[in-house]
Design a protein around this motif. Sequence first.
Motif, short mmCIF file in Angstrom:
data_model
loop_
_atom_site.label_atom_id
_atom_site.label_comp_id
_atom_site.label_asym_id
_atom_site.label_seq_id
_atom_site.Cartn_x
_atom_site.Cartn_y
_atom_site.Cartn_z
N THR A 97 0.83 -1.19 0.00
CA THR A 97 0.00 0.00 0.00
C THR A 97 0.87 1.25 0.00
O THR A 97 1.82 1.35 0.75
CB THR A 97 -0.89 -0.01 1.25
OG1 THR A 97 -1.61 -1.23 1.27
CG2 THR A 97 -1.86 1.16 1.22
N VAL A 112 -5.10 3.58 -5.04
CA VAL A 112 -5.89 2.41 -5.44
C VAL A 112 -5.29 1.75 -6.68
O VAL A 112 -5.28 0.53 -6.82
CB VAL A 112 -7.35 2.83 -5.71
CG1 VAL A 112 -8.15 1.68 -6.24
CG2 VAL A 112 -7.98 3.40 -4.44
N SER A 124 -9.47 -3.38 -5.52
CA SER A 124 -9.38 -2.75 -4.20
C SER A 124 -10.70 -2.82 -3.43
O SER A 124 -10.84 -2.19 -2.39
CB SER A 124 -8.96 -1.28 -4.34
OG SER A 124 -7.70 -1.21 -4.93
N SER A 127 -16.12 -6.20 0.47
CA SER A 127 -14.77 -5.75 0.82
C SER A 127 -14.75 -5.11 2.20
O SER A 127 -13.71 -5.06 2.85
CB SER A 127 -14.25 -4.77 -0.22
OG SER A 127 -14.88 -3.52 -0.08
N ALA A 162 -9.51 -4.00 2.51
CA ALA A 162 -10.36 -2.85 2.81
C ALA A 162 -10.77 -2.86 4.28
O ALA A 162 -10.79 -1.81 4.93
CB ALA A 162 -11.59 -2.86 1.92
#
Lengths: 254, 154
Positions: free
Chosen positions: A65, A180, A202, A214, A220
């Motif tokens: 990330t 993202v 994502s 998610s 997430a």
Amino acid sequence: MTALVVALAVVVALLTVLVVGLLRAHAEVLKALHELGLDDVLDPAVEGMRIRTRPGVARPRATGTRQGHDIVGSSVDGGAVQVAVVGVEHLTLVAFLSSGCLTCGTFWEAFADPGRRQLPGVDTRLVIVTKGPEAESPSRLAQLAPPGVTTVASSVAWDDYDVPVSPYFLLVDGVSGTIVGEGAAASWNQVRDLLGQAMADSGLTPDGRRSPASEATGVARDQRIDEELARAGIRPGDPRLFLPSAETETETRS
Amino acid sequence: MTTLTGHGLAVELPRGWDGAIFRRDPDPQERAAGGRETPVVHAANFPLPSDRGDFGSGAVEIMGRSGVLVCLVEYESASATTALFARRGLPRAIAPDDYATHTLQRPMAGQGGVQMFFHERDRAFCLYVVIGSHRRRRILAPVADGLLQGLRIT
């Protein structure tokens, strides 16, 4: 009893044949890879170019990330400007363009046409970022900047996002503050396809919202939990994250 | 928190706020009277569109019920001594009941606004603040005050 021994012998013989066959197939695969010069693929200790890209095409980044950054720079009319990218409710598509590159011309034209600049997500904001006045001609940018699209000249933003090449695109989720999706492409349609795929990966729905699935699982959910803890002032390693052991509790009470 | 500076003005922007400091062109009447470009500050807790007027036209149309837009518009310094700009110093807090629905430059249903003229350092200014919901002025006025605390005339 004799029949049982014979049956077991047959089973063992069959399994032996199977294992030998698998080992032989594996050896053939290794041999084929060696002949293709791809030994590095099998060696986790070897760093560097596992994936080769065509000249001029940016290499994929390492997984993990990455955080987004607000964009601070100057507007095409020379004023100071900040565009909030993190800590907002919407997605932001940051398009890093330059006035000189040929491929960028395609995007300057596409963004100038409101009918062509359909963005992924419902309220996704498009922001064009060029390098600062030390690297770009302000008068040329004033000509290129599409009406109705926020255009910021900021070399700092190029550094913040570690932009490898122009044109380059990043989609930032303002809620989580993370990138993202990102990448380079030759046409606006390719960019939209890439970003749509990145959103799906994502856990974002096509309208840019988080999908219920998610929210309940995966990355997430982890991000959401981290965000909520951060808002409460609890960071990684905070002692409040760890329940006191029964022993510690007893000591505290005594 | 980012601080934007320019043209003798500075504004600290909280997380999630857009901001800009730029020069506005004088209108034909001002130009005929020898008027020059004067600075404008815009700050908003929602995405500022690229095409907008000095007093936020273009932005107020897209602001939501939680939106806050702060505009600081400078006028010719000669105006600083006039009665309109008699108030001294940039207001740092605006009472919720100072917001009204009829003071909007561009009336929008449900929104509230306040306009204050003042002078500081021999410069003349108009502060114009719009909130996305006049009914929520007790919640939104402190949000605007937070921005005003970080607005400086240098």
